[in-house]
Design a protein around this motif. Structure first.
Motif, PDB file in Angstrom:
ATOM      1  N   ILE A 118       0.865  -1.181   0.000  1.00 28.79           N
ATOM      2  CA  ILE A 118       0.000   0.000   0.000  1.00 28.79           C
ATOM      3  C   ILE A 118       0.902   1.231   0.000  1.00 28.79           C
ATOM      4  CG2 ILE A 118      -1.799   1.262   1.231  1.00 28.79           C
ATOM      5  CD1 ILE A 118      -2.560  -1.397   2.592  1.00 28.79           C
ATOM      6  N   GLY A 119       0.777   2.059  -1.005  1.00 27.29           N
ATOM      7  CA  GLY A 119       1.612   3.252  -1.064  1.00 27.29           C
ATOM      8  C   GLY A 119       2.310   3.356  -2.402  1.00 27.29           C
ATOM      9  N   ASN A 120       3.547   3.858  -2.359  1.00 26.69           N
ATOM     10  CA  ASN A 120       4.265   4.147  -3.584  1.00 26.69           C
ATOM     11  C   ASN A 120       5.705   3.649  -3.524  1.00 26.69           C
ATOM     12  OD1 ASN A 120       1.976   5.815  -4.524  1.00 26.69           O
ATOM     13  ND2 ASN A 120       2.697   7.271  -2.981  1.00 26.69           N
ATOM     14  N   PHE A 138       4.033  -7.411   4.306  1.00 26.85           N
ATOM     15  CA  PHE A 138       3.081  -6.300   4.297  1.00 26.85           C
ATOM     16  C   PHE A 138       3.856  -4.991   4.310  1.00 26.85           C
ATOM     17  CE2 PHE A 138       0.675  -3.073   6.687  1.00 26.85           C
ATOM     18  CZ  PHE A 138      -0.445  -2.963   5.869  1.00 26.85           C
ATOM     19  N   GLN A 139       3.541  -4.121   3.379  1.00 25.69           N
ATOM     20  CA  GLN A 139       4.208  -2.821   3.281  1.00 25.69           C
ATOM     21  C   GLN A 139       3.163  -1.717   3.154  1.00 25.69           C
ATOM     22  OE1 GLN A 139       6.509  -3.950  -0.258  1.00 25.69           O
ATOM     23  NE2 GLN A 139       8.391  -3.766   0.941  1.00 25.69           N
ATOM     24  N   ASP A 140       3.258  -0.720   4.025  1.00 28.44           N
ATOM     25  CA  ASP A 140       2.349   0.420   4.000  1.00 28.44           C
ATOM     26  C   ASP A 140       3.187   1.685   4.126  1.00 28.44           C
ATOM     27  OD1 ASP A 140       0.361   2.292   4.209  1.00 28.44           O
ATOM     28  OD2 ASP A 140      -0.668   1.369   5.896  1.00 28.44           O
ATOM     29  N   GLY A 141       3.354   2.382   3.021  1.00 26.33           N
ATOM     30  CA  GLY A 141       4.180   3.582   3.021  1.00 26.33           C
ATOM     31  C   GLY A 141       4.841   3.758   1.676  1.00 26.33           C
ATOM     32  N   ASP A 142       6.046   4.328   1.703  1.00 30.63           N
ATOM     33  CA  ASP A 142       6.767   4.619   0.468  1.00 30.63           C
ATOM     34  C   ASP A 142       8.216   4.162   0.564  1.00 30.63           C
ATOM     35  OD1 ASP A 142       4.446   5.948  -0.444  1.00 30.63           O
ATOM     36  OD2 ASP A 142       5.103   7.831   0.481  1.00 30.63           O
ATOM     37  N   THR A 159       7.079 -10.306   7.505  1.00 33.43           N
ATOM     38  CA  THR A 159       7.675  -8.977   7.457  1.00 33.43           C
ATOM     39  C   THR A 159       6.572  -7.933   7.362  1.00 33.43           C
ATOM     40  OG1 THR A 159       9.625  -9.819   6.276  1.00 33.43           O
ATOM     41  CG2 THR A 159       9.248  -7.450   6.213  1.00 33.43           C
ATOM     42  N   SER A 160       6.622  -6.950   8.271  1.00 41.63           N
ATOM     43  CA  SER A 160       5.648  -5.866   8.264  1.00 41.63           C
ATOM     44  C   SER A 160       6.402  -4.539   8.321  1.00 41.63           C
ATOM     45  CB  SER A 160       4.694  -5.983   9.457  1.00 41.63           C
ATOM     46  OG  SER A 160       3.789  -4.888   9.484  1.00 41.63           O
ATOM     47  N   GLN A 161       6.135  -3.690   7.352  1.00 41.18           N
ATOM     48  CA  GLN A 161       6.808  -2.394   7.274  1.00 41.18           C
ATOM     49  C   GLN A 161       5.783  -1.282   7.128  1.00 41.18           C
ATOM     50  OE1 GLN A 161       9.113  -3.489   3.725  1.00 41.18           O
ATOM     51  NE2 GLN A 161      10.992  -3.374   4.933  1.00 41.18           N
ATOM     52  N   GLU A 162       5.875  -0.298   8.013  1.00 40.86           N
ATOM     53  CA  GLU A 162       5.006   0.873   7.934  1.00 40.86           C
ATOM     54  C   GLU A 162       5.870   2.114   8.090  1.00 40.86           C
ATOM     55  OE1 GLU A 162       1.221   0.732  10.017  1.00 40.86           O
ATOM     56  OE2 GLU A 162       1.559  -1.371  10.487  1.00 40.86           O
ATOM     57  N   GLY A 163       5.884   2.929   7.033  1.00 39.44           N
ATOM     58  CA  GLY A 163       6.705   4.130   7.077  1.00 39.44           C
ATOM     59  C   GLY A 163       7.375   4.378   5.746  1.00 39.44           C
ATOM     60  N   ILE A 164       8.608   4.896   5.814  1.00 42.05           N
ATOM     61  CA  ILE A 164       9.322   5.300   4.615  1.00 42.05           C
ATOM     62  C   ILE A 164      10.743   4.746   4.648  1.00 42.05           C
ATOM     63  CG2 ILE A 164      10.231   7.267   3.296  1.00 42.05           C
ATOM     64  CD1 ILE A 164       7.909   8.925   4.368  1.00 42.05           C
ATOM     65  N   GLY A 165      11.143   4.114   3.581  1.00 41.79           N
ATOM     66  CA  GLY A 165      12.531   3.722   3.392  1.00 41.79           C
ATOM     67  C   GLY A 165      13.045   2.639   4.304  1.00 41.79           C
ATOM     68  N   ASN A 166      12.174   1.831   4.870  1.00 38.79           N
ATOM     69  CA  ASN A 166      12.625   0.712   5.688  1.00 38.79           C
ATOM     70  C   ASN A 166      13.127  -0.430   4.797  1.00 38.79           C
ATOM     71  OD1 ASN A 166      11.772   1.679   8.441  1.00 38.79           O
ATOM     72  ND2 ASN A 166       9.795   1.747   7.393  1.00 38.79           N
ATOM     73  N   MET A 167      14.097  -1.187   5.325  1.00 38.97           N
ATOM     74  CA  MET A 167      14.663  -2.299   4.565  1.00 38.97           C
ATOM     75  C   MET A 167      14.726  -3.550   5.438  1.00 38.97           C
ATOM     76  SD  MET A 167      18.346  -2.576   2.586  1.00 38.97           S
ATOM     77  CE  MET A 167      17.843  -1.295   1.425  1.00 38.97           C
ATOM     78  N   SER A 168      14.284  -4.681   4.878  1.00 47.72           N
ATOM     79  CA  SER A 168      14.316  -5.943   5.609  1.00 47.72           C
ATOM     80  C   SER A 168      14.791  -7.060   4.697  1.00 47.72           C
ATOM     81  CB  SER A 168      12.919  -6.283   6.140  1.00 47.72           C
ATOM     82  OG  SER A 168      12.887  -7.582   6.700  1.00 47.72           O
ATOM     83  N   ASN A 169      15.700  -7.899   5.232  1.00 40.08           N
ATOM     84  CA  ASN A 169      16.166  -9.088   4.532  1.00 40.08           C
ATOM     85  C   ASN A 169      16.027 -10.289   5.461  1.00 40.08           C
ATOM     86  OD1 ASN A 169      17.445  -8.037   1.904  1.00 40.08           O
ATOM     87  ND2 ASN A 169      18.410  -6.746   3.454  1.00 40.08           N
ATOM     88  N   THR A 170      15.386 -11.351   4.975  1.00 44.85           N
ATOM     89  CA  THR A 170      15.241 -12.580   5.747  1.00 44.85           C
ATOM     90  C   THR A 170      15.693 -13.752   4.892  1.00 44.85           C
ATOM     91  OG1 THR A 170      13.337 -11.680   6.963  1.00 44.85           O
ATOM     92  CG2 THR A 170      13.660 -14.065   7.004  1.00 44.85           C
ATOM     93  N   TRP A 171      16.692 -14.472   5.382  1.00 44.46           N
ATOM     94  CA  TRP A 171      17.223 -15.638   4.675  1.00 44.46           C
ATOM     95  C   TRP A 171      17.141 -16.842   5.596  1.00 44.46           C
ATOM     96  CZ3 TRP A 171      22.379 -12.689   3.459  1.00 44.46           C
ATOM     97  CH2 TRP A 171      22.096 -11.638   2.580  1.00 44.46           C
ATOM     98  N   GLN A 172      16.476 -17.889   5.142  1.00 45.47           N
ATOM     99  CA  GLN A 172      16.305 -19.102   5.936  1.00 45.47           C
ATOM    100  C   GLN A 172      16.773 -20.320   5.142  1.00 45.47           C
ATOM    101  OE1 GLN A 172      12.015 -18.398   6.521  1.00 45.47           O
ATOM    102  NE2 GLN A 172      12.396 -18.135   8.704  1.00 45.47           N
ATOM    103  N   ASN A 182       9.280  -6.528  12.246  1.00 47.11           N
ATOM    104  CA  ASN A 182       8.283  -5.462  12.297  1.00 47.11           C
ATOM    105  C   ASN A 182       8.997  -4.117  12.338  1.00 47.11           C
ATOM    106  OD1 ASN A 182       5.773  -7.215  12.810  1.00 47.11           O
ATOM    107  ND2 ASN A 182       7.138  -7.826  14.469  1.00 47.11           N
ATOM    108  N   GLN A 183       8.683  -3.264  11.385  1.00 44.69           N
ATOM    109  CA  GLN A 183       9.336  -1.961  11.294  1.00 44.69           C
ATOM    110  C   GLN A 183       8.286  -0.856  11.180  1.00 44.69           C
ATOM    111  OE1 GLN A 183      11.613  -3.073   7.729  1.00 44.69           O
ATOM    112  NE2 GLN A 183      13.500  -2.912   8.919  1.00 44.69           N
ATOM    113  N   TRP A 184       8.402   0.128  12.082  1.00 48.57           N
ATOM    114  CA  TRP A 184       7.553   1.306  12.052  1.00 48.57           C
ATOM    115  C   TRP A 184       8.446   2.533  12.108  1.00 48.57           C
ATOM    116  CZ3 TRP A 184       6.692  -2.709  15.510  1.00 48.57           C
ATOM    117  CH2 TRP A 184       5.550  -3.478  15.303  1.00 48.57           C
ATOM    118  N   GLY A 185       8.379   3.352  11.072  1.00 52.38           N
ATOM    119  CA  GLY A 185       9.189   4.563  11.083  1.00 52.38           C
ATOM    120  C   GLY A 185       9.872   4.787   9.754  1.00 52.38           C
ATOM    121  N   TRP A 186      11.140   5.241   9.842  1.00 54.76           N
ATOM    122  CA  TRP A 186      11.844   5.677   8.654  1.00 54.76           C
ATOM    123  C   TRP A 186      13.254   5.074   8.618  1.00 54.76           C
ATOM    124  CZ3 TRP A 186       9.238   8.635  12.136  1.00 54.76           C
ATOM    125  CH2 TRP A 186       8.056   9.251  11.690  1.00 54.76           C
ATOM    126  N   TYR A 187      13.583   4.483   7.512  1.00 54.63           N
ATOM    127  CA  TYR A 187      14.951   4.056   7.196  1.00 54.63           C
ATOM    128  C   TYR A 187      15.538   3.085   8.226  1.00 54.63           C
ATOM    129  CZ  TYR A 187      14.308   7.984   4.067  1.00 54.63           C
ATOM    130  OH  TYR A 187      13.796   8.842   3.119  1.00 54.63           O
TER     131      TYR A 187
END
Length: 218
Positions: A118-120, A138-142, A159-172, A182-187
């Protein structure tokens, strides 16, 4: 079985190619300059693509038996790719906004992958090799970015991201590993690497430019 519905606006493009038996494709396009390509080879595969808006792109390739792919795009210039080979894999991608990008690749049996954007300008990739792996993004933001790689069986990644410019990598790599980010915020930046079996990891980040790295092996 083929049912292709082209909506009221002109200049949408849909291509469906089916080889095998009892494959099903449903394509609905409402808007302009949307493009959908579905290729199915095998038996009992199902692809459902819904595009609402302008200049959305969807590519779905299925090889095998009883794979399911569902794509929903509502907005402008969103891009989705789903590739499935094997048996009983399920991939679901939903994009709401502008210029979101999602890639899902599944090789094996009974893997599950869900991506919602959701977002851009969000980006998500999920690659699964094995059987019984599960991934939810899930991504909500830009400008958020999420990547998940699962090799083995019974692994779970959320993985849940809400905000701007967050980055997540998961390797199993292995079996029965669990990773939640879970990330809320920026970068914010989070990386989880699990090698072996039965590992559990949770990363929660709230704020600006936090960094977390988790490595687990046995």
């Amino acid at each position: 079985m083929l049912l292709s519905v082209v909506g009221f606006a002109q200049a949408n493009v849909s291509n469906v190619d089916q080889i095998g038996l009892l494959n099903g494709a449903l394509v609905v396009q409402v808007g302009s300059m949307n493009d959908s390509d579905v290729f199915q080879i095998g038996a009992g595969n199902l692809a459902i693509v819904t595009q609402v808006g302008d200049s959305n792109e969807s590519d779905t390739n299925q090889g095998g038996i009883l794979n399911v792919a569902v794509v929903t795009q509502d907005g402008t210039t969103n891009d989705s790719y789903i590739g499935q080979a094997g048996l009983g894999n399920v991939a679901m991608t939903s994009q709401y906004g502008t210029s979101n990008n999602a890639v899902t690749g599944q090789l094996g049996f009974f893997n599950y992958a869900s991506t919602e954007q959701i977002g851009n300008d969000n980006s998500a990739s999920t690659l699964q090799f094995g059987f019984g792996n599960s991934s939810d993004t899930f991504q909500d933001g830009d400008f958020n970015s999420a990547a998940t790689l699962q090799v083995g069986w019974g692994n779970s990644a959320t993985t849940s991201q809400e905000g701007i410019g967050n980055m997540s990598n998961t390797w199993q790599f292995g079996f029965d590993n669990t990773a939640d980010t879970n990330q809320w915020g920026w970068y914010n930046n989070a990386t989880t690497i699990q090698v072996g079996n039965d590992h559990m990891s949770t990363i929660s980040q709230v704020g600006f430019a936090n960094t977390a790295i988790v490595y687990q092996s046995n």
